[in-house]
Scaffold this motif. Structure first.
Motif, PDB file in Angstrom:
ATOM      1  N   VAL A  50       4.578  57.395  -6.781  1.00  0.00           N
ATOM      2  CA  VAL A  50       3.821  56.181  -7.087  1.00  0.00           C
ATOM      3  C   VAL A  50       2.692  56.557  -8.036  1.00  0.00           C
ATOM      4  N   GLY A  51       2.545  55.773  -9.098  1.00  0.00           N
ATOM      5  CA  GLY A  51       1.463  55.993 -10.053  1.00  0.00           C
ATOM      6  C   GLY A  51       0.714  54.699 -10.305  1.00  0.00           C
ATOM      7  N   VAL A  52      -0.603  54.828 -10.545  1.00  0.00           N
ATOM      8  CA  VAL A  52      -1.427  53.639 -10.779  1.00  0.00           C
ATOM      9  C   VAL A  52      -2.380  53.892 -11.943  1.00  0.00           C
ATOM     10  N   ILE A  53      -2.464  52.926 -12.839  1.00  0.00           N
ATOM     11  CA  ILE A  53      -3.424  52.969 -13.941  1.00  0.00           C
ATOM     12  C   ILE A  53      -4.594  52.070 -13.561  1.00  0.00           C
ATOM     13  N   PRO A  54      -5.731  52.656 -13.209  1.00  0.00           N
ATOM     14  CA  PRO A  54      -6.905  51.816 -12.945  1.00  0.00           C
ATOM     15  C   PRO A  54      -7.579  51.449 -14.265  1.00  0.00           C
ATOM     16  N   VAL A  55      -7.922  50.178 -14.436  1.00  0.00           N
ATOM     17  CA  VAL A  55      -8.570  49.715 -15.668  1.00  0.00           C
ATOM     18  C   VAL A  55      -9.806  48.911 -15.280  1.00  0.00           C
ATOM     19  N   ASP A  56     -10.984  49.343 -15.762  1.00  0.00           N
ATOM     20  CA  ASP A  56     -12.218  48.632 -15.432  1.00  0.00           C
ATOM     21  C   ASP A  56     -12.495  47.521 -16.442  1.00  0.00           C
ATOM     22  N   GLY A 106      -9.362  44.992  -6.799  1.00  0.00           N
ATOM     23  CA  GLY A 106      -9.213  43.623  -6.309  1.00  0.00           C
ATOM     24  C   GLY A 106      -7.937  42.967  -6.788  1.00  0.00           C
ATOM     25  N   LYS A 107      -7.344  43.516  -7.864  1.00  0.00           N
ATOM     26  CA  LYS A 107      -6.126  42.923  -8.422  1.00  0.00           C
ATOM     27  C   LYS A 107      -5.109  44.034  -8.699  1.00  0.00           C
ATOM     28  N   TRP A 108      -3.861  43.788  -8.276  1.00  0.00           N
ATOM     29  CA  TRP A 108      -2.767  44.746  -8.469  1.00  0.00           C
ATOM     30  C   TRP A 108      -1.623  44.074  -9.204  1.00  0.00           C
ATOM     31  N   GLU A 109      -1.073  44.793 -10.199  1.00  0.00           N
ATOM     32  CA  GLU A 109       0.092  44.302 -10.934  1.00  0.00           C
ATOM     33  C   GLU A 109       1.162  45.382 -10.925  1.00  0.00           C
ATOM     34  N   TYR A 110       2.385  44.959 -10.679  1.00  0.00           N
ATOM     35  CA  TYR A 110       3.524  45.880 -10.670  1.00  0.00           C
ATOM     36  C   TYR A 110       4.022  46.062 -12.096  1.00  0.00           C
ATOM     37  N   LEU A 111       4.118  47.320 -12.540  1.00  0.00           N
ATOM     38  CA  LEU A 111       4.596  47.634 -13.899  1.00  0.00           C
ATOM     39  C   LEU A 111       6.103  47.872 -13.942  1.00  0.00           C
ATOM     40  N   GLY A 112       6.683  48.328 -12.843  1.00  0.00           N
ATOM     41  CA  GLY A 112       8.108  48.604 -12.815  1.00  0.00           C
ATOM     42  C   GLY A 112       8.403  49.947 -12.179  1.00  0.00           C
ATOM     43  N   VAL A 129      -0.690  48.702 -12.134  1.00  0.00           N
ATOM     44  CA  VAL A 129      -1.983  48.617 -12.822  1.00  0.00           C
ATOM     45  C   VAL A 129      -2.959  48.020 -11.821  1.00  0.00           C
ATOM     46  N   ALA A 130      -4.142  48.609 -11.732  1.00  0.00           N
ATOM     47  CA  ALA A 130      -5.176  48.130 -10.814  1.00  0.00           C
ATOM     48  C   ALA A 130      -6.408  47.725 -11.618  1.00  0.00           C
TER      49      ALA A 130
END
Length: 188
Positions: A50-56, A106-112, A129-130
């Motif tokens: 599992v990988g997540v790109i956090p973006v502020d 606060g917001k999560w999006e599935y990239l694939g 993406v977070a």
């Protein structure tokens, strides 16, 4: 006539060669697609990657640096980890983001999803993406000595392009996000 999407392999026998908490190595006797007898080896991963790109809000992301034992070199990556059977991939992404960076989203999006090194493994990665980030305390695992680097998202894309980021999960996630952003299909 279109090519049929069928399995051309026949398994004659399967042996478990090695197993630990993370992987199992299987050896197969097979009939290969040309009809000849042969062998095949497969590494089964017990966890989903599992990988997540956090973006502020300022369009920065947070990369995790660590020395990778298997490569014997330092690696810059997006926050990532293994998802056990009992957990949903997004739960793992949330846990890994907090453990490695101290961030909650606060917001999560599935990239694939993506298959990694599919010629010898069955490893799958789920990508997210977070956004809407809040800072808390990080608590890395005992096997992790991490360095966190806050960089503009565009710089992370450039780090993929120039070869600074070589981790497959990170490359796939960052390039997919960049493509979606360029096409106007992702907005922070």
């Amino acid at each position: 006539m279109p090519f049929a999407e069928k399995n051309p392999w026949k398994i004659l026998s399967e042996n478990l060669v090695y197993e630990n908490n993370w992987i199992a190595l299987h050896h197969y006797q097979v009939i290969n697609p040309s009809g000849n007898e042969g062998i095949y080896g497969k590494v089964h991963f017990k966890n989903i990657a599992v990988g997540v790109i956090p973006v502020d809000e300022e369009m920065n992301t947070y990369l995790v640096g660590q020395y990778r034992f298997t490569l014997q070199q330092y690696s810059w990556e997006i926050p990532e980890g293994g998802c056990p059977d009992k957990e949903q991939p997004q739960q793992t992404a949330q846990r890994e983001l907090l453990e490695e960076t101290g961030l909650k989203a606060g917001k999560w999006e599935y990239l694939g999803s993506a298959h990694l090194s599919n010629s010898v493994t069955d490893e799958i990665a789920e990508l997210f993406v977070a956004t809407q980030l809040q800072q808390f305390s990080a608590s890395p695992e005992e096997t992790e000595e991490l360095q966190i680097k806050k960089v503009p998202l565009q710089q992370a894309f450039a780090m993929v392009e120039n070869g600074t980021i070589t981790d497959a999960v990170s490359i796939i996630a960052l390039q997919k996000l960049q493509l979606l952003w360029m096409q106007g299909k992702w907005k922070p």
